[in-house]
Design a protein around this motif. Sequence first.
Motif, short mmCIF file in Angstrom:
data_model
loop_
_atom_site.label_atom_id
_atom_site.label_comp_id
_atom_site.label_asym_id
_atom_site.label_seq_id
_atom_site.Cartn_x
_atom_site.Cartn_y
_atom_site.Cartn_z
N GLN A 167 -16.57 -40.18 29.76
CA GLN A 167 -17.43 -39.14 30.30
C GLN A 167 -18.54 -38.79 29.32
N LEU A 168 -18.20 -38.71 28.03
CA LEU A 168 -19.22 -38.42 27.02
C LEU A 168 -20.22 -39.56 26.93
N PHE A 169 -19.74 -40.80 27.03
CA PHE A 169 -20.65 -41.94 27.01
C PHE A 169 -21.62 -41.87 28.19
N SER A 170 -21.11 -41.53 29.36
CA SER A 170 -21.97 -41.41 30.54
C SER A 170 -23.01 -40.31 30.35
N ASP A 171 -22.59 -39.17 29.82
CA ASP A 171 -23.52 -38.06 29.59
C ASP A 171 -24.59 -38.44 28.58
N ARG A 172 -24.20 -39.21 27.57
CA ARG A 172 -25.08 -39.48 26.44
C ARG A 172 -26.01 -40.67 26.69
N PHE A 173 -25.54 -41.70 27.41
CA PHE A 173 -26.27 -42.96 27.42
C PHE A 173 -26.70 -43.45 28.81
N THR A 174 -26.40 -42.71 29.85
CA THR A 174 -26.79 -43.17 31.20
C THR A 174 -28.28 -43.41 31.30
N ASN A 175 -29.07 -42.54 30.70
CA ASN A 175 -30.54 -42.64 30.82
C ASN A 175 -31.20 -43.31 29.62
N GLN A 176 -30.44 -44.07 28.83
CA GLN A 176 -31.04 -44.73 27.68
C GLN A 176 -32.01 -45.82 28.10
N SER A 177 -32.97 -46.11 27.22
CA SER A 177 -33.93 -47.18 27.49
C SER A 177 -33.20 -48.51 27.58
N ARG A 178 -33.79 -49.45 28.32
CA ARG A 178 -33.15 -50.75 28.49
C ARG A 178 -33.73 -51.80 27.56
N ARG A 282 -36.35 -53.02 14.46
CA ARG A 282 -35.59 -54.03 15.19
C ARG A 282 -35.80 -53.86 16.68
N ASP A 283 -35.44 -54.90 17.42
CA ASP A 283 -35.47 -54.81 18.88
C ASP A 283 -34.37 -53.87 19.34
N PHE A 284 -34.70 -53.07 20.32
CA PHE A 284 -33.71 -52.13 20.84
C PHE A 284 -32.75 -52.85 21.79
N GLU A 285 -31.48 -52.59 21.59
CA GLU A 285 -30.46 -53.11 22.50
C GLU A 285 -29.66 -51.93 23.05
N PRO A 286 -29.54 -51.84 24.37
CA PRO A 286 -28.81 -50.72 24.96
C PRO A 286 -27.39 -50.63 24.40
N MET A 287 -26.93 -49.42 24.17
CA MET A 287 -25.60 -49.19 23.63
C MET A 287 -24.55 -49.46 24.69
N THR A 288 -23.54 -50.27 24.36
CA THR A 288 -22.42 -50.50 25.26
C THR A 288 -21.31 -49.51 24.97
#
Length: 314
Positions: A167-178, A282-288
């Motif tokens: 749930q915390l991951f969803s709150d924190r990273f759902t809208n992260q850049s791709r 560095r190149d941005f990589e979305p957090m898994t």
Amino acid sequence: ILGRAVAQKHAALGLTLAASAFFTPAASARELIDGVAAQVGGDVVLVSEVEEMARPMDQRMLEQGAAEGDLLIMRAEVLERLIEQKLVANMVRRLELNVSDEEVDTAIAGIASESGITVGQLLRSVTAHGMTQIEYRDKLKGEIERSQVVGGMVRSKVKVSEEEVRQLFSDRFTNQSRSGKEVRLRHILVGYGEHMLRDQETACGIAAFGKKRVADGEISFPALAREISDVNGERGGEMGWLHLNDIAGWMAPAIRNLEAGSVSEVVVMPFGCNLLEIVGRRDFEPMTFEQAQPALENELYNRKTEQEFVKWID
């Protein structure tokens, strides 16, 4: 005065301690002259202790336009923190905990390593801020003792489920850049203005001289941050990895053409004179989820531990 100020805020803060000054037959001459803010068992918290801890926060809050009521609330919170320290110290004595010099040395080495500086640079930075090495070691010892008390009293009650982490991951990273780029930044701020007791010219002169010292190899950027920065100095100015889209507008032009390891020119803003160091790009990589899971678990664990600790303190 402090007693009356704290008393005015008791209802809002839920404090359950005597806020007005009082004296006991066993009080020392210094306590009688100074004033007692609170009694914790056989120990006392002096008004001067509250004043000393509150002074730097007073300054920052005034710079930000805080009202008198906000300052009173802050001082009440400082008093509560000092009472907590006395309670923890009592428990340390009761449990006969003993933090060795070697444990303090290990903690200092760890702090220096995390900041990318040597132990010598860290200790020089500490003394530059007006704290002796003995005082710094005592402070770290107190923090280790607090951790041991927390571990013994509340950590066994703390559990973190995978559902909570997800749930915390969803709150924190759902809208992260791709996609895109990110940079790792360090930041130094030398403030100026009436409440900083320095003008813009002086502040920018301090920042410019600091930049020269870094360029000459006299000092590292993190050590300089510990020495002169008015924000985040304890972490060596570290801001971590930031996506270029998330960087403050005033920072972007200053770092646009900088290579890794370079320091910006002094950037003058209404709040102070700034230096920025590019640690890496560095190149941005979305957090898994798998990448974020350990840090998120630790965050939730620490959060719950602190909540349990507050209950235990109450």
